[in-house]
Write an enzyme that holds these catalytic residues in place. Structure first.
Site, mmCIF file in Angstrom:
data_model
loop_
_atom_site.group_PDB
_atom_site.id
_atom_site.type_symbol
_atom_site.label_atom_id
_atom_site.label_comp_id
_atom_site.label_asym_id
_atom_site.label_seq_id
_atom_site.Cartn_x
_atom_site.Cartn_y
_atom_site.Cartn_z
ATOM 1 N N LYS A 175 81.985 50.608 29.456
ATOM 2 C CA LYS A 175 81.697 49.142 29.267
ATOM 3 C C LYS A 175 80.612 49.373 28.395
ATOM 4 O O LYS A 175 79.250 49.495 28.575
ATOM 5 C CB LYS A 175 81.212 48.612 30.565
ATOM 6 C CG LYS A 175 81.101 46.816 30.291
ATOM 7 C CD LYS A 175 80.099 46.291 31.233
ATOM 8 C CE LYS A 175 78.752 46.288 30.729
ATOM 9 N NZ LYS A 175 78.557 45.441 29.531
ATOM 10 N N GLU A 178 77.908 43.867 26.110
ATOM 11 C CA GLU A 178 78.660 42.820 25.757
ATOM 12 C C GLU A 178 78.263 42.165 24.093
ATOM 13 O O GLU A 178 78.815 41.457 23.540
ATOM 14 C CB GLU A 178 78.678 41.473 26.736
ATOM 15 C CG GLU A 178 77.380 41.011 27.145
ATOM 16 C CD GLU A 178 76.549 41.686 28.151
ATOM 17 O OE1 GLU A 178 76.795 43.051 28.109
ATOM 18 O OE2 GLU A 178 75.781 41.034 28.959
ATOM 19 N N GLY A 228 70.130 51.916 30.043
ATOM 20 C CA GLY A 228 69.553 50.429 29.889
ATOM 21 C C GLY A 228 68.346 50.478 30.601
ATOM 22 O O GLY A 228 67.636 51.119 30.712
ATOM 23 N N GLY A 229 68.002 49.008 30.885
ATOM 24 C CA GLY A 229 66.592 48.651 31.455
ATOM 25 C C GLY A 229 66.392 49.180 32.911
ATOM 26 O O GLY A 229 67.589 49.164 33.744
ATOM 27 N N ILE A 230 65.339 49.069 33.370
ATOM 28 C CA ILE A 230 65.046 49.596 34.909
ATOM 29 C C ILE A 230 65.611 48.835 35.965
ATOM 30 O O ILE A 230 66.164 49.002 37.024
ATOM 31 C CB ILE A 230 63.517 49.844 34.952
ATOM 32 C CG1 ILE A 230 63.040 50.944 34.580
ATOM 33 C CG2 ILE A 230 63.148 49.568 36.654
ATOM 34 C CD1 ILE A 230 61.415 51.384 35.093
ATOM 35 N N THR A 232 68.389 46.684 35.569
ATOM 36 C CA THR A 232 69.607 46.727 35.958
ATOM 37 C C THR A 232 69.738 48.322 36.577
ATOM 38 O O THR A 232 70.749 48.195 37.433
ATOM 39 C CB THR A 232 70.317 47.003 34.444
ATOM 40 O OG1 THR A 232 69.771 45.703 33.837
ATOM 41 C CG2 THR A 232 71.821 46.708 34.668
ATOM 42 N N GLY A 233 69.239 49.134 36.404
ATOM 43 C CA GLY A 233 69.298 50.683 37.018
ATOM 44 C C GLY A 233 69.485 50.506 38.363
ATOM 45 O O GLY A 233 70.005 51.104 39.117
ATOM 46 N N GLU A 250 69.695 56.578 32.396
ATOM 47 C CA GLU A 250 68.698 56.611 31.450
ATOM 48 C C GLU A 250 68.106 55.411 31.289
ATOM 49 O O GLU A 250 68.900 54.408 30.524
ATOM 50 C CB GLU A 250 69.497 57.155 29.991
ATOM 51 C CG GLU A 250 70.269 58.495 30.253
ATOM 52 C CD GLU A 250 69.176 59.679 30.082
ATOM 53 O OE1 GLU A 250 68.113 59.411 29.734
ATOM 54 O OE2 GLU A 250 69.571 60.721 30.187
ATOM 55 N N CYS A 284 64.195 53.174 23.111
ATOM 56 C CA CYS A 284 63.570 53.685 24.564
ATOM 57 C C CYS A 284 62.266 54.717 24.249
ATOM 58 O O CYS A 284 61.527 54.284 25.156
ATOM 59 C CB CYS A 284 64.734 54.286 25.329
ATOM 60 S SG CYS A 284 65.411 55.704 24.367
ATOM 61 N N GLU A 385 57.332 47.350 29.046
ATOM 62 C CA GLU A 385 57.888 47.789 27.907
ATOM 63 C C GLU A 385 58.208 46.721 26.997
ATOM 64 O O GLU A 385 58.940 45.785 27.767
ATOM 65 C CB GLU A 385 59.483 48.270 28.404
ATOM 66 C CG GLU A 385 60.158 48.894 27.095
ATOM 67 C CD GLU A 385 61.619 49.622 27.621
ATOM 68 O OE1 GLU A 385 62.607 48.973 28.484
ATOM 69 O OE2 GLU A 385 61.996 50.661 26.911
HETATM 70 N N1 LIG Z 1 66.630 56.406 28.225
HETATM 71 C C1 LIG Z 1 67.285 56.002 27.317
HETATM 72 O O1 LIG Z 1 68.038 57.243 26.577
HETATM 73 C C2 LIG Z 1 67.733 54.779 26.689
HETATM 74 C C3 LIG Z 1 68.378 54.798 25.626
HETATM 75 C C4 LIG Z 1 68.548 53.317 24.995
HETATM 76 C C5 LIG Z 1 68.150 52.398 25.696
HETATM 77 N N2 LIG Z 1 67.557 52.417 26.839
HETATM 78 C C6 LIG Z 1 66.792 51.238 27.535
HETATM 79 O O2 LIG Z 1 67.795 50.100 27.620
HETATM 80 C C7 LIG Z 1 67.072 48.866 27.479
HETATM 81 C C8 LIG Z 1 67.647 47.949 26.619
HETATM 82 O O3 LIG Z 1 69.086 47.766 26.774
HETATM 83 P P1 LIG Z 1 69.731 46.335 27.496
HETATM 84 O O4 LIG Z 1 68.692 45.182 27.131
HETATM 85 O O5 LIG Z 1 71.053 46.322 26.794
HETATM 86 O O6 LIG Z 1 69.574 46.818 28.889
HETATM 87 P P2 LIG Z 1 70.232 45.968 30.147
HETATM 88 O O7 LIG Z 1 69.870 46.854 31.225
HETATM 89 O O8 LIG Z 1 70.100 44.686 30.148
HETATM 90 O O9 LIG Z 1 72.013 46.149 29.989
HETATM 91 C C9 LIG Z 1 72.564 47.649 29.551
HETATM 92 C C10 LIG Z 1 73.881 47.541 30.014
HETATM 93 O O10 LIG Z 1 73.861 47.094 31.582
HETATM 94 C C11 LIG Z 1 75.003 45.921 31.632
HETATM 95 N N3 LIG Z 1 74.701 45.431 32.952
HETATM 96 C C12 LIG Z 1 73.685 44.552 32.903
HETATM 97 N N4 LIG Z 1 73.744 43.862 34.563
HETATM 98 C C13 LIG Z 1 74.544 44.803 35.022
HETATM 99 C C14 LIG Z 1 74.897 44.998 36.486
HETATM 100 N N5 LIG Z 1 74.360 44.278 37.280
HETATM 101 N N6 LIG Z 1 75.550 45.851 36.751
HETATM 102 C C15 LIG Z 1 76.077 46.865 35.685
HETATM 103 N N7 LIG Z 1 75.674 46.542 34.686
HETATM 104 C C16 LIG Z 1 74.904 45.614 34.156
HETATM 105 C C17 LIG Z 1 74.791 45.459 30.323
HETATM 106 O O11 LIG Z 1 75.943 44.197 30.102
HETATM 107 C C18 LIG Z 1 74.633 46.226 29.043
HETATM 108 O O12 LIG Z 1 75.835 46.832 29.112
HETATM 109 C C19 LIG Z 1 65.686 49.333 27.540
HETATM 110 O O13 LIG Z 1 64.792 49.260 28.710
HETATM 111 C C20 LIG Z 1 65.770 50.547 26.720
HETATM 112 O O14 LIG Z 1 64.636 51.472 26.919
HETATM 113 C C21 LIG Z 1 67.139 53.630 27.492
HETATM 114 C C1 LIG Z 2 67.658 57.667 22.930
HETATM 115 N N1 LIG Z 2 67.542 57.394 21.656
HETATM 116 C C2 LIG Z 2 66.097 57.614 21.266
HETATM 117 C C3 LIG Z 2 68.434 57.766 20.808
HETATM 118 C C4 LIG Z 2 67.555 55.794 21.815
HETATM 119 C C5 LIG Z 2 66.635 55.083 22.468
HETATM 120 O O1 LIG Z 2 66.842 53.954 22.523
#
Ligand SMILES: NC(=O)c1ccc[n+]([C@@H]2O[C@H](COP(=O)([O-])OP(=O)(O)OC[C@H]3O[C@@H](n4cnc5c(N)ncnc54)[C@H](O)[C@@H]3O)[C@@H](O)[C@H]2O)c1
Ligand SMILES: C[N+](C)(C)CC=O
Length: 489
Positions: A175, A178, A228-230, A232-233, A250, A284, A385
């Site tokens: 997935k 979006e 993604g974000g903390i 959501t994680g 991640e 990130c 962040e």
């Molecule tokens: N550690 C890494 O390697 C890394 C790499 C890239 C981005 N990030 C992090 O990602 C974040 C930015 O990305 P974002 O705004 O898309 O993050 P996000 O957590 O909002 O969304 C990430 C994904 O999760 C999905 N999602 C949202 N709610 C969900 C739920 N309840 N259950 C399951 N999936 C759900 C979203 O649709 C999207 O596909 C930042 O915090 C960034 O630091 C981390």
């Molecule tokens: C993991 N990296 C650095 C490629 C993208 C982070 O958002």
């Protein structure tokens, strides 16, 4: 404009909901594509297809060399279509085409790397404590994998999940975000062309609260890999407890970039820019917490501010552009609020701190590259962040203070340190609680080295051998070659 669809069990299909979503170019808000908008039911259909494909055993028992060949072919197709993919990524994310071209090279490299590893992980014979026996360890696929990716590096983050999952013999449902699904759709076309069997890779387009939540909670999914974000994680971690799924997270970062007075001054200034302003700071690992030794602070900030003022904002398709827009209006508003909070907390805007006034940029979600000085570690703007083009600056007087500031975070993704004193660098690095630390470098990653976070930046690793092991179960097989009754009972 044709509507992009899901890829389930080897077929391109629209969501049963018939709903669609417009995909927007963040530079000018034009609609660049329409995609199907799926829900829980579509997700369940894809999970069933992946389950059936895994349980048939066909992909898991395909020789590893053959799986590797298919993954290598995907890499070659990405190289063949690099320019098309790079332009699509830039349309979708707003990042410069030059940056996207670099991403595509990295992505092809990831598929090549895992293609090479495919047949080099065949297990081992271990020394058995029992005579006349064989003890061996083999690696098997985990099963059905749910993979959820963010919008900032859409295809790069997808490649870190797709390539190792495939070579390890898993089946999967991906997935993408979006907001930015287009290059992921294209790579699924390439995987079909490369001959990945039906049901092995499945794509469901749609929002997190339905598609992502179903993938995370569904008991037929054996592993969930999320970037993604903390916030959501944490939700995913909870949902994944339904059947104690394997979990790889991640998450975000608030990464320190420490500059000692003995560092090469001009290089450190230049790299402080590189650490943050690629993709408008939506990285990130962005080195947004600049921690500078007090004796060089004023000179360093003077030079940094001059360089920031020269950064050219614009359309990522113009060669002169160095920084594109933020991803969406919602995200722009978050960055505006973030900087306002910093000002209220007492930070000084050394440069930026606003939207650009250039009339050409008003339709895009632009924010000026910004430096906030007079920051202290207790400020929200230092701890949270911001995920925008914003550097906060703190100062230190001793090595211990620098390390204390660097580690004073719930995050532990990455960090940088600039010094010509190698012994000092080694002492500091040993104390820095982060998954990646760069010495006299910033933001470098490559397929062979693992990537992931300490603390709340995540669980598990992507890339490298560790990134493959996330997609493998380890099985110990013990065979007694001379079985005998032991007559205990
Ligand atoms: N550690 C890494 O390697 C890394 C790499 C890239 C981005 N990030 C992090 O990602 C974040 C930015 O990305 P974002 O705004 O898309 O993050 P996000 O957590 O909002 O969304 C990430 C994904 O999760 C999905 N999602 C949202 N709610 C969900 C739920 N309840 N259950 C399951 N999936 C759900 C979203 O649709 C999207 O596909 C930042 O915090 C960034 O630091 C981390
Ligand atoms: C993991 N990296 C650095 C490629 C993208 C982070 O958002």
């Amino acid at each position: 404009m044709d509507c992009k669809r899901n890829y389930i069990d080897g077929e391109w299909v629209a969501s049963k909901t018939n709903a669609t979503r417009d995909i927007i170019n963040p530079f000018n808000q034009e609609v660049i594509a329409t995609v199907t908008e799926s829900d829980e039911v579509d997700t369940q259909t894809a999970i069933k297809a992946a389950r059936k494909a895994f349980d048939s055993g066909e992909w898991a028992t395909t020789p590893a060399t053959k799986r590797g060949q298919i993954v290598r072919t995907i890499a070659q197709f990405i190289e063949r279509d690099k320019e098309e993919l790079a332009k699509l990524e830039s349309l979708d994310t707003g990042k410069t085409v030059e940056e996207s071209r670099g991403d595509m090279e990295d992505i092809a490299g990831v598929f090549h790397y895992y293609a090479e590893l495919a047949d080099k992980n065949g297990g081992e014979i271990i020394d058995s404590p029992i005579p006349n026996s064989i003890s061996k360890v083999v690696h098997e696929p985990v099963g059905v994998c749910g993979q959820i990716t963010p919008w900032n590096y859409p295809l790069l983050q997808a490649s870190w999940k797709l390539a190792p999952a495939l070579v390890a013999g898993n089946t999967l449902i991906m997935k993408p975000s979006e907001i930015t699904p287009l290059t992921t759709v294209k790579v699924f076309e390439l995987m079909e062309e490369a001959g990945v069997p039906a049901g092995v890779v499945n794509l469901v387009l749609g929002p997190g609260h339905s598609v992502g939540a179903e993938l995370s909670a569904n008991k037929e999914v054996d592993l969930i890999s999320f970037t993604g974000g903390i916030a959501t994680g944490k939700k995913i971690m909870q949902a994944a407890s339904s059947n104690v799924k394997n979990l790889a997270l991640e998450l975000g970062g608030k990464n320190p970039n420490i500059v000692f007075a003995d560092a090469d001054f001009d290089t450190a200034v230049d790299q402080a820019l590189n650490a943050v302003y690629f993709h408008a700071g939506q990285i990130c690992s962005a080195g947004t917490r600049l921690i500078v030794e007090e004796s060089v602070h004023d000179a360093f900030i003077d030079k940094l501010v001059k360089r920031v003022m020269d950064i050219k904002l614009g359309n990522g398709f113009n060669e002169a552009t160095q920084m594109g827009p933020l991803i969406s209006e919602e995200h722009l508003n978050k960055v505006i609020d973030y900087v306002e909070t910093g000002k209220q907390e007492g930070a000084t805007v050394a440069v930026g701190g606003d939207r650009p006034s250039d009339p050409q940029l008003q339709k895009g979600f632009f924010y000026l590259p910004t430096v906030l000085t007079n920051c202290t570690t207790d400020m929200k703007v230092v701890q949270n962040e911001g995920f925008g083009p914003v550097i906060t600056v703190e100062t230190f007087q001793s090595e211990e203070e620098a390390i204390h500031l660097a580690n004073d975070s719930i995050y532990g993704l990455s960090g940088g340190i600039w010094t010509n004193d190698i012994a000092k660098a080694e002492r500091c690095v040993a104390k820095m609680r982060m998954g990646t630390v760069w010495i006299n470098e910033y933001n470098l990653y490559f397929p062979h080295a693992p990537w992931g976070g300490f603390k709340q930046s995540g669980i598990g690793r992507e890339l490298g051998r560790a990134g493959l092991e996330e997609y493998q179960e380890t099985k110990h097989i013990f065979q007694n070659l001379k079985p005998e009754a032991i007559n205990w009972f």
